[in-house]
Design a protein around this motif. Structure first.
Motif, PDB file in Angstrom:
ATOM      1  N   PRO A 275       0.846  -1.193   0.000  1.00 15.45           N
ATOM      2  CA  PRO A 275       0.000   0.000   0.000  1.00 15.45           C
ATOM      3  C   PRO A 275       0.880   1.242   0.000  1.00 15.45           C
ATOM      4  N   PRO A 276       0.451   2.380  -0.419  1.00 17.42           N
ATOM      5  CA  PRO A 276      -0.879   2.689  -0.908  1.00 17.42           C
ATOM      6  C   PRO A 276      -1.047   2.433  -2.404  1.00 17.42           C
ATOM      7  N   HIS A 277      -0.005   1.933  -3.065  1.00 21.42           N
ATOM      8  CA  HIS A 277      -0.063   1.733  -4.517  1.00 21.42           C
ATOM      9  C   HIS A 277      -0.063   0.252  -4.879  1.00 21.42           C
ATOM     10  N   ARG A 278      -0.716  -0.537  -4.055  1.00 17.69           N
ATOM     11  CA  ARG A 278      -0.718  -2.001  -4.199  1.00 17.69           C
ATOM     12  C   ARG A 278      -1.141  -2.437  -5.600  1.00 17.69           C
ATOM     13  N   PHE A 279      -2.117  -1.764  -6.178  1.00 23.05           N
ATOM     14  CA  PHE A 279      -2.683  -2.186  -7.461  1.00 23.05           C
ATOM     15  C   PHE A 279      -2.385  -1.212  -8.596  1.00 23.05           C
ATOM     16  N   ALA A 280      -1.378  -0.363  -8.434  1.00 25.11           N
ATOM     17  CA  ALA A 280      -1.078   0.654  -9.448  1.00 25.11           C
ATOM     18  C   ALA A 280      -0.736   0.030 -10.799  1.00 25.11           C
ATOM     19  N   GLU A 281       0.082  -1.017 -10.782  1.00 33.31           N
ATOM     20  CA  GLU A 281       0.465  -1.665 -12.044  1.00 33.31           C
ATOM     21  C   GLU A 281      -0.735  -2.341 -12.695  1.00 33.31           C
ATOM     22  N   LEU A 282      -1.583  -2.977 -11.903  1.00 34.26           N
ATOM     23  CA  LEU A 282      -2.793  -3.594 -12.442  1.00 34.26           C
ATOM     24  C   LEU A 282      -3.693  -2.534 -13.070  1.00 34.26           C
ATOM     25  N   LYS A 283      -3.874  -1.424 -12.380  1.00 36.66           N
ATOM     26  CA  LYS A 283      -4.719  -0.355 -12.908  1.00 36.66           C
ATOM     27  C   LYS A 283      -4.171   0.164 -14.238  1.00 36.66           C
ATOM     28  N   ALA A 284      -2.865   0.370 -14.314  1.00 34.89           N
ATOM     29  CA  ALA A 284      -2.264   0.862 -15.558  1.00 34.89           C
ATOM     30  C   ALA A 284      -2.458  -0.129 -16.697  1.00 34.89           C
ATOM     31  N   ARG A 285      -2.289  -1.401 -16.413  1.00 36.74           N
ATOM     32  CA  ARG A 285      -2.457  -2.421 -17.462  1.00 36.74           C
ATOM     33  C   ARG A 285      -3.911  -2.523 -17.910  1.00 36.74           C
ATOM     34  N   LEU A 286      -4.840  -2.436 -16.958  1.00 39.11           N
ATOM     35  CA  LEU A 286      -6.261  -2.479 -17.319  1.00 39.11           C
ATOM     36  C   LEU A 286      -6.650  -1.259 -18.146  1.00 39.11           C
ATOM     37  N   ALA A 287      -6.126  -0.103 -17.788  1.00 43.15           N
ATOM     38  CA  ALA A 287      -6.445   1.131 -18.507  1.00 43.15           C
ATOM     39  C   ALA A 287      -5.948   1.106 -19.944  1.00 43.15           C
ATOM     40  N   ASP A 288      -4.917   0.317 -20.224  1.00 46.11           N
ATOM     41  CA  ASP A 288      -4.374   0.209 -21.581  1.00 46.11           C
ATOM     42  C   ASP A 288      -5.198  -0.701 -22.494  1.00 46.11           C
ATOM     43  N   GLN A 289      -6.164  -1.408 -21.929  1.00 40.52           N
ATOM     44  CA  GLN A 289      -6.967  -2.362 -22.699  1.00 40.52           C
ATOM     45  C   GLN A 289      -8.316  -1.744 -23.075  1.00 40.52           C
ATOM     46  N   THR A 290      -9.004  -2.391 -23.999  1.00 41.33           N
ATOM     47  CA  THR A 290     -10.378  -1.979 -24.275  1.00 41.33           C
ATOM     48  C   THR A 290     -11.213  -2.272 -23.032  1.00 41.33           C
ATOM     49  N   PRO A 291     -12.312  -1.560 -22.819  1.00 41.56           N
ATOM     50  CA  PRO A 291     -13.132  -1.828 -21.634  1.00 41.56           C
ATOM     51  C   PRO A 291     -13.571  -3.293 -21.528  1.00 41.56           C
ATOM     52  N   ALA A 292     -13.962  -3.891 -22.633  1.00 45.32           N
ATOM     53  CA  ALA A 292     -14.418  -5.286 -22.593  1.00 45.32           C
ATOM     54  C   ALA A 292     -13.284  -6.234 -22.207  1.00 45.32           C
ATOM     55  N   HIS A 293     -12.099  -6.011 -22.757  1.00 45.57           N
ATOM     56  CA  HIS A 293     -10.953  -6.856 -22.468  1.00 45.57           C
ATOM     57  C   HIS A 293     -10.498  -6.675 -21.018  1.00 45.57           C
ATOM     58  N   ALA A 294     -10.469  -5.436 -20.559  1.00 50.27           N
ATOM     59  CA  ALA A 294     -10.084  -5.149 -19.174  1.00 50.27           C
ATOM     60  C   ALA A 294     -11.083  -5.758 -18.203  1.00 50.27           C
ATOM     61  N   CYS A 295     -12.348  -5.662 -18.530  1.00 50.21           N
ATOM     62  CA  CYS A 295     -13.389  -6.231 -17.681  1.00 50.21           C
ATOM     63  C   CYS A 295     -13.243  -7.752 -17.592  1.00 50.21           C
TER      64      CYS A 295
END
Length: 140
Positions: A74-94
Motif C-alpha cells: 500500500p498505498p499503490h498495491r494495485f497501481a500496475e494492475l490499474k495501468a495495465r487495465l487502462a491500456d486495454q479496451t473496456p471489454a478486455h479489461a473487464c
C-alpha cells in the motif's frame, strides 16, 4: 460447490458492469475493498500470496497482466494492475479483471470455505454481494 463458484462469478460480473466505461477504476475499488477485508483476517503476506497466485493463473489467459515481481505494498498495491487495465479496451479489461477476481475468490473459498468467503465478499462489496450471496446454498 459449482453453484457457489458460479454465484461468485455472477457477483463479480454484476459489480464490474456498474462502470463499463471506467473499468480500471471499478476494478481498483473492488480490489482495495477486498484487500482491506482479507488483510484484516490473514495479514499482508497472506493476501499477497493469494493475489500473486491469482495473477499467475490468470496470466495464461491474459499475458499482459502485471507479473508479481515483488509483494504489492500500500498505498499503490494495485497501481500496475490499474495501468495495465487502462491500456486495454473496456471489454478486455473487464474480462481480465473478472477472471482475476474469480480466480482469487475461488482460491480463497478452497482455503477457508464458501460461507466465510461469502461473508467476506458481503463485508467488502456491500449490498450486491449480500443480495446474491444470500442465495448460496447453506450446506456446501
Amino acid at each position: 460447490m459449482e453453484s457457489a463458484a458460479l454465484l461468485r462469478q455472477q457477483i463479480i460480473a454484476s459489480l464490474m458492469a456498474r462502470q463499463p466505461d471506467n473499468v480500471a477504476d471499478a476494478a481498483m475499488d473492488l480490489w482495495e475493498k477486498l484487500a482491506d477485508d482479507i488483510i484484516s483476517i490473514v495479514g499482508e503476506a497472506g493476501f499477497n500470496s493469494l493475489y500473486e497466485r491469482s495473477v499467475h493463473l490468470a496470466q495464461s489467459a491474459f499475458p499482459w497482466l502485471p507479473p508479481c515481481l515483488s509483494p504489492p505494498q500500500p498505498p499503490h498495491r494495485f497501481a500496475e494492475l490499474k495501468a495495465r487495465l487502462a491500456d486495454q479496451t473496456p471489454a478486455h479489461a473487464c474480462a481480465a479483471n473478472s477472471l482475476l477476481l474469480t480466480t482469487f475468490t475461488d482460491i480463497l473459498a478452497s482455503l477457508i470455505g464458501e460461507q466465510l468467503t461469502a461473508s467476506i465478499l458481503r463485508s467488502a462489496w456491500g449490498n450486491l454481494a449480500s443480495a446474491t450471496a444470500d442465495k448460496e446454498p447453506e450446506n456446501e
